[in-house]
Design an enzyme around this catalytic site. Structure first.
Site, PDB file in Angstrom:
ATOM      1  N   HIS A 125      35.819  46.842  29.593  1.00 23.20           N
ATOM      2  CA  HIS A 125      35.596  46.883  31.037  1.00 23.20           C
ATOM      3  C   HIS A 125      35.365  48.327  31.474  1.00 23.20           C
ATOM      4  CE1 HIS A 125      36.229  46.560  35.325  1.00 23.20           C
ATOM      5  NE2 HIS A 125      35.990  45.265  35.195  1.00 23.20           N
ATOM      6  N   LYS A 162      42.904  42.070  37.151  1.00 27.65           N
ATOM      7  CA  LYS A 162      43.193  43.519  37.085  1.00 27.65           C
ATOM      8  C   LYS A 162      44.692  43.774  37.292  1.00 27.65           C
ATOM      9  CE  LYS A 162      38.473  44.369  38.425  1.00 27.65           C
ATOM     10  NZ  LYS A 162      37.485  45.197  39.059  1.00 27.65           N
ATOM     11  N   GLU A 183      36.343  49.976  33.903  1.00 23.55           N
ATOM     12  CA  GLU A 183      37.552  50.696  34.334  1.00 23.55           C
ATOM     13  C   GLU A 183      38.326  51.217  33.128  1.00 23.55           C
ATOM     14  OE1 GLU A 183      39.055  47.591  36.865  1.00 23.55           O
ATOM     15  OE2 GLU A 183      37.379  47.935  38.229  1.00 23.55           O
ATOM     16  N   GLY A 215      33.664  46.101  42.645  1.00 19.85           N
ATOM     17  CA  GLY A 215      34.629  46.396  43.701  1.00 19.85           C
ATOM     18  C   GLY A 215      34.036  47.172  44.867  1.00 19.85           C
ATOM     19  N   SER A 270      31.161  42.382  42.391  1.00 21.67           N
ATOM     20  CA  SER A 270      31.168  41.893  43.776  1.00 21.67           C
ATOM     21  C   SER A 270      30.516  40.523  43.917  1.00 21.67           C
ATOM     22  CB  SER A 270      30.506  42.908  44.719  1.00 21.67           C
ATOM     23  OG  SER A 270      31.218  44.132  44.698  1.00 21.67           O
ATOM     24  N   GLU A 321      28.112  43.978  33.885  1.00 17.67           N
ATOM     25  CA  GLU A 321      28.771  44.427  35.110  1.00 17.67           C
ATOM     26  C   GLU A 321      28.248  45.805  35.504  1.00 17.67           C
ATOM     27  OE1 GLU A 321      32.662  42.168  35.705  1.00 17.67           O
ATOM     28  OE2 GLU A 321      33.157  44.014  34.642  1.00 17.67           O
ATOM     29  N   ASN A 376      39.067  38.110  36.641  1.00 20.99           N
ATOM     30  CA  ASN A 376      39.757  39.309  36.155  1.00 20.99           C
ATOM     31  C   ASN A 376      40.712  39.767  37.262  1.00 20.99           C
ATOM     32  OD1 ASN A 376      40.545  41.791  35.240  1.00 20.99           O
ATOM     33  ND2 ASN A 376      38.496  42.721  35.292  1.00 20.99           N
TER      34      ASN A 376
HETATM   35  P1  PGA Z   1      34.632  42.704  41.479  1.00 18.94           P
HETATM   36  O1  PGA Z   1      35.117  43.041  39.990  1.00 18.94           O
HETATM   37  O2  PGA Z   1      34.235  41.269  41.496  1.00 18.94           O
HETATM   38  O3  PGA Z   1      35.838  43.000  42.350  1.00 18.94           O
HETATM   39  O4  PGA Z   1      33.476  43.613  41.782  1.00 18.94           O
HETATM   40  C1  PGA Z   1      34.448  42.519  38.877  1.00 18.94           C
HETATM   41  C2  PGA Z   1      35.065  43.051  37.606  1.00 18.94           C
HETATM   42  O5  PGA Z   1      35.433  44.227  37.547  1.00 18.94           O
HETATM   43  O6  PGA Z   1      35.206  42.309  36.615  1.00 18.94           O
END
Ligand code: PGA
Length: 256
Positions: A95, A10, A97, A173, A212, A167, A8
């Protein structure tokens, strides 16, 4: 069971950065054994060029979001038929976010999943609890409610065509990762909930871990029986790290 490593991206990379990353992934994955499926999700403006460049390769292209309506006066939005016309094969939906910053509800996510399936695009459906929900011991209930809201209205043969990504919001993140035990417990929970839609659904829907995940912690996470790969954020932006994750998934899931 399929293994999938999905990146992803983003809101990262400009045009040249996206091209460079696609090309690095193409050349790095050329000679890799064909175990895990590889999916990348660049930002909307770069989907077309990513599809063009990856055509005939093992890399599939996903969008990071879509609108549930086929067309209409929705300024700034992108519909599923538009994605289909580009050759996009997967789409991330729900997601955290999107839920947090853009007010996306479980109901809207459910509609998006329906629209994607109708057009033959594979939804990568994200669910996961927030920090305070885990600390309050409500994580299984929260994820159960999300799944029910998103999948409740779909026929089992449709649910069997999705990919789920667990997730935990507190791990996205942040550098914090679920322990292998936490991931396995939640993935097993999700699989048992999928099982209420039939054995085939429980058996065939891949459940990816996201939050992460990187080459240092992936081996332990991917070794969990109900973890079928990863949805990768930060580590998907660096070709070597993402390719390492594909290699690790290959070793853990396909050589044992
Ligand atoms: P990350 O993001 O690996 O940077 O924690 C994962 C995601 O949001 O899909």
């Amino acid at each position: 069971m399929r293994t999938i490593i999905a990146g992803n991206w983003k809101m990262h990379k400009d045009l040249q950065g996206a091209i460079d990353l696609v090309d690095a992934l193409l050349s790095g994955s050329k000679d890799m054994p064909a175990g895990p499926a590889v999916v990348i999700a660049p930002a909307f403006p770069f989907l077309g060029i990513a599809v063009e460049r990856t055509r005939g390769s093992r890399i599939a292209v996903a969008a990071q979001n879509c609108h549930q309506a086929a067309q209409g006066a929705y300024t700034g939005e992108v519909s599923v038929p538009m994605l289909k016309s580009l050759g996009v094969s997967h789409c991330i939906v729900g997601h955290s976010e999107r839920r947090q910053y853009f007010g996306e509800t479980d109901a809207a996510v459910g509609e998006k999943i329906g629209a994607l399936l109708e057009h033959g695009i594979t939804p990568i459906y994200c669910c996961g609890e927030r920090k305070e929900e885990r600390e309050g011991g409500r994580h299984f209930d929260v994820v159960g409610t999300q799944l029910k809201a998103a999948l409740g209205g779909l026929a089992p043969d449709r649910i069997g065509r999705i990919i789920v990504a667990y997730e935990p919001v507190w791990a996205i993140g942040t550098g914090l990762t679920a322990t292998a035990q936490q991931a396995q417990d939640m993935h097993a929970h999700i699989r048992s909930l999928l099982g209420t839609h039939g054995d085939v659904v429980a058996r065939e829907v891949p459940i990816l871990y996201g939050g992460s995940c990187n080459p240092k912690n992936a081996e332990e996470l991917f070794a969990c029986p109900d973890v079928n790969g990863g949805l990768i954020g930060g580590a998907a932006l660096i070709a070597e790290q993402f390719l390492d994750l594909v290699r690790i998934a290959q070793l853990v899931k396909h050589l044992n």
